[in-house]
Write a protein that holds these residues in place. Structure first.
Motif, PDB file in Angstrom:
ATOM      1  N   THR A   1     -20.750   1.993 -47.362  1.00  0.00           N
ATOM      2  CA  THR A   1     -18.891   1.800 -47.731  1.00  0.00           C
ATOM      3  C   THR A   1     -18.116   0.846 -47.147  1.00  0.00           C
ATOM      4  O   THR A   1     -18.243   1.786 -45.717  1.00  0.00           O
ATOM      5  N   LEU A   2     -17.805   0.329 -47.848  1.00  0.00           N
ATOM      6  CA  LEU A   2     -16.176  -0.422 -46.763  1.00  0.00           C
ATOM      7  C   LEU A   2     -14.888   0.277 -47.119  1.00  0.00           C
ATOM      8  O   LEU A   2     -14.627   0.347 -48.032  1.00  0.00           O
ATOM      9  N   TYR A   3     -14.421   0.237 -46.156  1.00  0.00           N
ATOM     10  CA  TYR A   3     -13.132   1.674 -45.994  1.00  0.00           C
ATOM     11  C   TYR A   3     -11.779   0.752 -45.395  1.00  0.00           C
ATOM     12  O   TYR A   3     -12.363  -0.081 -44.101  1.00  0.00           O
ATOM     13  N   SER A   4     -10.487   0.534 -45.861  1.00  0.00           N
ATOM     14  CA  SER A   4      -9.579  -0.376 -45.020  1.00  0.00           C
ATOM     15  C   SER A   4      -8.698   0.798 -45.283  1.00  0.00           C
ATOM     16  O   SER A   4      -7.450   0.690 -44.646  1.00  0.00           O
ATOM     17  N   SER A   5      -8.686   1.367 -45.236  1.00  0.00           N
ATOM     18  CA  SER A   5      -7.959   2.970 -45.493  1.00  0.00           C
ATOM     19  C   SER A   5      -7.043   2.991 -44.140  1.00  0.00           C
ATOM     20  O   SER A   5      -8.101   2.535 -43.166  1.00  0.00           O
ATOM     21  N   THR A   6      -5.928   4.064 -44.153  1.00  0.00           N
ATOM     22  CA  THR A   6      -4.900   4.341 -43.257  1.00  0.00           C
ATOM     23  C   THR A   6      -6.294   5.313 -42.694  1.00  0.00           C
ATOM     24  O   THR A   6      -6.190   5.828 -41.545  1.00  0.00           O
ATOM     25  N   ASN A   7      -6.231   6.050 -43.445  1.00  0.00           N
ATOM     26  CA  ASN A   7      -7.621   7.680 -42.989  1.00  0.00           C
ATOM     27  C   ASN A   7      -8.783   7.446 -43.678  1.00  0.00           C
ATOM     28  O   ASN A   7      -9.183   6.908 -44.888  1.00  0.00           O
ATOM     29  N   LEU A   8      -8.953   8.412 -43.139  1.00  0.00           N
ATOM     30  CA  LEU A   8     -10.845   8.476 -44.163  1.00  0.00           C
ATOM     31  C   LEU A   8     -11.159  10.198 -44.142  1.00  0.00           C
ATOM     32  O   LEU A   8     -10.571  10.677 -43.687  1.00  0.00           O
ATOM     33  N   PHE A   9     -12.140  10.160 -45.631  1.00  0.00           N
ATOM     34  CA  PHE A   9     -12.156  11.834 -45.462  1.00  0.00           C
ATOM     35  C   PHE A   9     -13.938  11.981 -45.357  1.00  0.00           C
ATOM     36  O   PHE A   9     -14.456  11.753 -45.205  1.00  0.00           O
ATOM     37  N   VAL A  10     -13.921  13.244 -44.656  1.00  0.00           N
ATOM     38  CA  VAL A  10     -15.288  13.880 -44.170  1.00  0.00           C
ATOM     39  C   VAL A  10     -15.612  14.675 -45.426  1.00  0.00           C
ATOM     40  O   VAL A  10     -14.939  15.770 -45.100  1.00  0.00           O
ATOM     41  N   TYR A  11     -16.753  14.993 -45.929  1.00  0.00           N
ATOM     42  CA  TYR A  11     -17.135  16.369 -46.298  1.00  0.00           C
ATOM     43  C   TYR A  11     -18.175  17.026 -45.365  1.00  0.00           C
ATOM     44  O   TYR A  11     -18.996  16.790 -45.405  1.00  0.00           O
ATOM     45  N   ASP A  12     -17.726  18.159 -45.726  1.00  0.00           N
ATOM     46  CA  ASP A  12     -17.858  20.113 -44.810  1.00  0.00           C
ATOM     47  C   ASP A  12     -19.410  20.330 -46.115  1.00  0.00           C
ATOM     48  O   ASP A  12     -18.968  21.426 -46.814  1.00  0.00           O
ATOM     49  N   ALA A  13     -21.113  19.916 -45.990  1.00  0.00           N
ATOM     50  CA  ALA A  13     -21.750  20.981 -46.819  1.00  0.00           C
ATOM     51  C   ALA A  13     -21.758  22.542 -46.868  1.00  0.00           C
ATOM     52  O   ALA A  13     -21.779  23.191 -47.870  1.00  0.00           O
ATOM     53  N   GLU A  14     -22.133  22.757 -46.269  1.00  0.00           N
ATOM     54  CA  GLU A  14     -21.840  24.143 -45.312  1.00  0.00           C
ATOM     55  C   GLU A  14     -20.294  24.966 -46.057  1.00  0.00           C
ATOM     56  O   GLU A  14     -20.298  26.306 -46.852  1.00  0.00           O
ATOM     57  N   SER A  15     -19.456  24.364 -45.967  1.00  0.00           N
ATOM     58  CA  SER A  15     -18.052  25.008 -46.120  1.00  0.00           C
ATOM     59  C   SER A  15     -17.667  24.185 -47.978  1.00  0.00           C
ATOM     60  O   SER A  15     -16.254  24.929 -48.865  1.00  0.00           O
ATOM     61  N   ASP A  16     -18.391  23.063 -48.288  1.00  0.00           N
ATOM     62  CA  ASP A  16     -18.214  22.259 -49.428  1.00  0.00           C
ATOM     63  C   ASP A  16     -16.822  21.710 -50.266  1.00  0.00           C
ATOM     64  O   ASP A  16     -15.826  22.536 -50.523  1.00  0.00           O
ATOM     65  N   SER A  17     -15.761  21.324 -48.088  1.00  0.00           N
ATOM     66  CA  SER A  17     -14.266  21.117 -48.366  1.00  0.00           C
ATOM     67  C   SER A  17     -14.425  19.711 -47.800  1.00  0.00           C
ATOM     68  O   SER A  17     -15.890  18.961 -46.859  1.00  0.00           O
ATOM     69  N   TYR A  18     -13.092  19.469 -47.948  1.00  0.00           N
ATOM     70  CA  TYR A  18     -13.478  17.822 -46.822  1.00  0.00           C
ATOM     71  C   TYR A  18     -12.149  18.257 -46.221  1.00  0.00           C
ATOM     72  O   TYR A  18     -10.816  18.879 -46.401  1.00  0.00           O
ATOM     73  N   THR A  19     -12.170  16.948 -45.264  1.00  0.00           N
ATOM     74  CA  THR A  19     -11.046  16.739 -44.394  1.00  0.00           C
ATOM     75  C   THR A  19     -10.895  15.336 -43.816  1.00  0.00           C
ATOM     76  O   THR A  19     -11.652  14.872 -43.896  1.00  0.00           O
ATOM     77  N   LEU A  20      -9.825  14.985 -43.869  1.00  0.00           N
ATOM     78  CA  LEU A  20      -9.426  13.627 -43.535  1.00  0.00           C
ATOM     79  C   LEU A  20      -9.140  13.113 -41.965  1.00  0.00           C
ATOM     80  O   LEU A  20      -8.824  14.420 -40.992  1.00  0.00           O
TER      81      LEU A  20
END
Length: 601
Positions: free
Chosen positions: A393-412
């Motif tokens: 996946t190509l990203y040019s955004s200022t930030n990225l999101f990361v998914y944590d399956a264990e907690s079922d949550s996203y962080t930036l």
């Protein structure tokens, strides 16, 4: 089809010697070559003709994506880079008009010397071919057709850049007073290159054998003259008034030779009826599909290295310069390019929605997801944030999101290769049209020798002929069934529905927009703007990119889009000054008879 090498035959040192005259400066040609031996042998004559093809250079004919790259000195989309706002060159701000003044160091924009150098070689060939007794008559006529075609092309180029230029129709002797000719008036220059194209049409064949692919044909000469007439219809009213309207008629009549005349069925739209419209359009420009039925004339390239140091190798660095910086690259970096020449938001907003309606930032649905449900040519031409490219996946955004399956949550987290980062996009987008995902974009593709960047540069294709017919006929006599037929064929191949029932003014604007989208990055936009006399409205317009920032909304990443001003150009285009380039100081210094310079310069 196997890459043909007819046009890149390396000539002998004796033949090359004629092109090394040190006292040819930025004036008209001033020395007769001493090459009597060349014209005594059919094989050496053929080598001379090949060398003319090989030596044609400049931004309209050279696949280099940066000005001044490895002695090439040109770029196929240079006028989008510098002028129209369609592309942003990441190596610096090249939108400033002060950078192409009379003493500019942007060599790719100074076409005078290179054009006249090649005209000198062509004039010598025409003189000697007409005297030749060693060639069969059909071969002689074919070579004369080649030479008249290229002289017409070069004078047409000079006319578009400079307007009035000296007409030189023979190989000059250094002692002739006419080496210091003044510039000829516009009507004489036009008559001259039109006559050359007409002679090329007379002499060139309709069909050529596979081993000669890349040489000019009757279709190439007819097509180029048709497009030249369209250009003249726009600019010559300044010189001859309403009489210039007749050029529209001449333009569509020649274009109709391809549609319903002698060349009907010889050319056509590539993969016109495919269901995957985006893939069909994108693949038109790849090396795997060279010489397809849409191509009327192109410039040949092979994957054997850049022409560094005049070696005669004919490759290019498009992939290395314009391929995204690090996506899908191998550990050796061989697939990551420099990510330059990136599309601007100005162009992205021109692509329509899939149903043919306009994209509108004031439409909440469009603004929330601006890359959804766009017309197929958008997906074939633009790489945007979130798209799949080379398996990632190509990203040019200022930030990225990361998914944590264990907690079922996203962080930036911050994006280290966001828009504006060196060697990555400056606009938020990357070029997809012309870029082959199967080719390498990294270090091996930036310096010779390399493999990969070898697709031909298409100078003229059938889609442009259809659009030329539609525009010229609409301008001359208004909408009719033939105008809609030509226009709708291009729209349909691009995935859009038919249009009908429009006024002449409405159809004019639709055709102009269609040219912008269909022919983007093909060296057409700048000259369209010039002939439409739309410089202040289009070139003198601020240039934008796109910043994308993810926010967590109800725990889920949601992109927010913000247009970013890249360069303020409002009021930068001066009318009439910027409708022509200046004759360079180095030229007028050696030949004061070329003065006065163009208006405003």
């Amino acid at each position: 089809m196997m890459k043909k090498r007819y046009l890149i035959l390396l000539v002998s040192s004796a033949l090359i010697a004629f092109n090394s005259c040190d006292d040819f400066l930025d004036t008209t040609p001033n020395d007769r070559i001493s090459d009597s031996g060349i014209w005594n042998s059919p094989s050496s004559i053929k080598m001379y003709i090949n060398d003319v093809y090989q030596s044609i250079n400049g931004p309209l004919y050279v696949w280099s994506s940066r000005a001044g790259r490895d002695n090439i000195g040109g770029a196929p989309a240079i006028f989008d880079n510098f002028m129209t706002g369609d592309l942003w060159y990441n190596g610096g701000n090249l939108y400033n008009y002060s950078q192409w003044g009379k003493s500019t160091n942007l060599n790719a924009l100074i076409r005078w010397e290179d054009c006249y150098t090649n005209i000198r070689k062509i004039n010598n060939a025409i003189t000697e071919l007409n005297k030749s007794t060693v060639l069969d008559e059909n071969v002689k006529e074919r070579y004369l057709g080649d030479m008249y075609f290229w002289r017409g092309m070069l004078y047409y180029e000079l006319f578009r850049f400079y307007g009035q230029v000296p007409i030189i129709d023979h190989a000059q002797n250094r002692h002739e007073e006419e080496i210091f000719n003044p510039r000829d008036k516009e009507t004489d220059v036009v008559d001259f290159f039109v006559s050359d194209f007409e002679k090329a049409i007379e002499y060139l064949p309709v069909d050529i054998p596979d081993e000669e692919l890349g040489r000019a044909t009757k279709g190439a000469a007819i097509g180029m003259l048709s497009t030249a007439y369209l250009y003249l219809a726009g600019v010559m009213p300044d010189v001859i008034g309403n009489q210039a309207k007749e050029y529209y008629k001449k333009s569509y009549e020649l274009a109709d030779v391809f549609i319903s005349g002698e060349l009907n069925g010889k050319y056509g739209l590539f993969r016109e009826n495919d269901t995957d419209k985006a893939e069909a359009y994108h693949s038109l420009f790849t090396a795997a599909n060279e010489y397809n039925k849409e191509v009327i004339f192109d410039i040949q390239y092979i994957a054997d290295g850049l022409d560094v140091g005049g070696t005669g190798r004919r490759g290019h660095d498009l992939m290395g310069v314009s391929h995204p910086g690090s996506y899908g690259q191998n550990t050796d970096g061989s697939y990551g390019g420099w990510g330059r020449n990136t599309p601007t938001q100005n162009l992205v907003d021109e692509f329509r929605m899939a149903d043919g309606s306009d994209f509108d930032w004031n439409n909440p649905e469009h603004a929330a997801n601006p890359y959804a449900n766009r017309e197929p040519r958008f997906y074939a031409s633009i790489l945007y944030n979130g798209v799949q490219w080379r398996g990632s996946t190509l990203y040019s955004s200022t930030n990225l999101f990361v998914y944590d399956a264990e907690s079922d949550s996203y962080t930036l987290t911050a994006n280290p290769i966001k828009r504006g980062t060196n060697s990555y996009t400056m606009t938020g987008y990357y070029l997809k049209k012309l870029i082959d995902p199967s080719k390498r974009g990294g270090t091996p593709n930036r310096y010779a020798p390399f493999e990969g960047s070898d697709q031909n540069l298409i100078v003229l294709r059938y889609a442009e002929i259809l659009l030329t017919y539609a525009e010229a006929r609409n301008e001359y006599s208004g909408p009719d069934a033939s105008v809609y037929s030509a226009l709708n064929r291009v729209r349909n191949r691009g995935g859009l529905e038919n249009v009908s029932g429009l006024s002449q003014d409405e159809l004019r604007e639709l055709i102009r927009r269609e040219r912008h989208i269909e022919l983007c990055f093909e060296n057409k936009r700048y000259f369209d703007i010039m002939r439409w006399r739309k410089g202040p409205e289009i070139i003198g317009k601020d240039v934008y990119g796109m910043d994308i920032t993810y926010e967590l909304v109800n725990g889920k990443p949601v992109p927010k889009y913000q247009k970013v001003l890249l360069v303020q150009k409002e009021g930068s285009f001066q009318d009439p000054k910027h409708y022509l380039m200046p004759v360079p100081d180095g030229v007028t210094g050696r030949n004061p008879n070329l003065l006065p310079n163009n208006p405003g310069w």
